[in-house]
Design a protein around this motif. Structure first.
Motif, short mmCIF file in Angstrom:
data_model
loop_
_atom_site.label_atom_id
_atom_site.label_comp_id
_atom_site.label_asym_id
_atom_site.label_seq_id
_atom_site.Cartn_x
_atom_site.Cartn_y
_atom_site.Cartn_z
N LEU A 1 0.86 -1.18 0.00
CA LEU A 1 0.00 0.00 0.00
C LEU A 1 0.90 1.24 0.00
O LEU A 1 1.40 1.66 1.04
N GLN A 2 1.10 1.82 -1.16
CA GLN A 2 1.97 2.98 -1.33
C GLN A 2 1.35 4.21 -0.68
O GLN A 2 0.14 4.32 -0.54
N GLY A 3 2.19 5.15 -0.32
CA GLY A 3 1.74 6.43 0.23
C GLY A 3 1.35 7.39 -0.87
O GLY A 3 1.07 7.01 -1.99
N GLY A 4 1.39 8.64 -0.54
CA GLY A 4 1.02 9.67 -1.51
C GLY A 4 0.43 10.85 -0.78
O GLY A 4 1.11 11.43 0.06
N PRO A 5 -0.80 11.15 -1.02
CA PRO A 5 -1.74 10.51 -1.94
C PRO A 5 -1.44 10.86 -3.40
O PRO A 5 -0.70 11.80 -3.67
N GLY A 6 -2.04 10.09 -4.27
CA GLY A 6 -1.92 10.34 -5.70
C GLY A 6 -0.79 9.60 -6.38
O GLY A 6 -0.64 9.70 -7.59
N LEU A 7 0.00 8.84 -5.62
CA LEU A 7 1.09 8.07 -6.22
C LEU A 7 0.58 6.70 -6.66
O LEU A 7 -0.32 6.13 -6.06
N THR A 8 1.20 6.17 -7.69
CA THR A 8 0.84 4.84 -8.17
C THR A 8 1.15 3.77 -7.13
O THR A 8 2.10 3.92 -6.36
N ASN A 9 0.37 2.74 -7.13
CA ASN A 9 0.64 1.59 -6.28
C ASN A 9 1.20 0.42 -7.10
O ASN A 9 1.25 -0.70 -6.62
N MET A 10 1.63 0.69 -8.31
CA MET A 10 2.05 -0.37 -9.21
C MET A 10 3.57 -0.48 -9.35
O MET A 10 4.06 -1.18 -10.22
N GLN A 11 4.30 0.20 -8.49
CA GLN A 11 5.75 0.08 -8.48
C GLN A 11 6.19 -0.21 -7.05
O GLN A 11 5.71 0.43 -6.11
N PHE A 12 7.10 -1.16 -6.89
CA PHE A 12 7.58 -1.52 -5.56
C PHE A 12 8.98 -2.09 -5.71
O PHE A 12 9.17 -3.31 -5.85
N ALA A 13 9.97 -1.23 -5.72
CA ALA A 13 11.36 -1.65 -5.93
C ALA A 13 11.83 -2.65 -4.88
O ALA A 13 12.69 -3.49 -5.15
#
Length: 195
Positions: free
Chosen positions: A49-61
């Motif tokens: 669950l990525q932060g943001g708000p407004g950032l994509t959740n489809m990248q996770f290095a």
């Protein structure tokens, strides 16, 4: 892509109602990516669950740090990653032309830009009531169910921790563990430019 190179992944689409409270709601599509664990008997999966708000959740290095023992699942955030994107160039323009972000004139321009964006999106047929954290949580629960996981682990960051908290309130039986980084709890966020 991960910090340890590229990993093979299953990629798919989760189709959900734009607004689950409206039985006539149109459907929207969200991307889902699953990096399968390298272990023969993987432990419970990790949902990011990525932060943001407004950032994509489809990248996770950092997925490579977990993929040895866990499937790692990324579910697109509605309004950010899916078939409907809540882009607001009106707001970007207001911010770009602001000299003092906290001044009365800038705050008024920002407010007017948000209202104009909301009107444009509604006129384009977007049901803005469907773009809430509760609806996002329901998307993750739908993905968990569709992928056949009984319980999952959550790893969240910043504003993503709000989603993790709401997930644990709504679906406690679905969560095994939840790790929150830079917790941003619901409530009044106070930002003082002097401190």
């Amino acid at each position: 892509e991960t910090e340890d190179g590229s990993y093979a992944a299953d990629c798919g689409t989760l189709v959900v109602p734009e607004n689950r409270a409206d039985p006539q709601s149109r459907l929207i599509a969200l991307p889902v990516t699953r990096v399968r664990a390298r272990a023969a008997n993987p432990a419970r999966p990790v949902f990011r669950l990525q932060g943001g708000p407004g950032l994509t959740n489809m990248q996770f290095a950092k997925a490579s740090r977990f993929a040895g023992k866990h499937d790692v699942v990324l579910v697109g955030y509605r309004g950010v990653d899916g078939s409907v994107r809540l882009d607001c160039p009106e707001v970007d323009s207001a911010l770009k032309h602001s000299a003092d972000f906290l001044g009365a004139e800038s705050l008024r321009a920002y407010s007017d830009a948000l209202a104009a964006c909301a009107k444009r999106l509604r006129d384009d047929g977007v049901d803005l009531a469907g773009y809430t954290l509760a609806q996002r949580v329901d998307d993750f629960e739908a993905a968990r169910t569709a992928l056949g996981y009984d319980r999952i682990n959550l790893i969240s960051q910043s504003v993503g921790t709000r989603t993790a908290m709401i997930y644990s309130w709504r679906y406690p039986q679905s969560i095994d563990r939840s790790v929150m980084i830079g917790v941003n709890p619901p409530g009044h966020f106070v930002w003082d430019p002097e401190t």
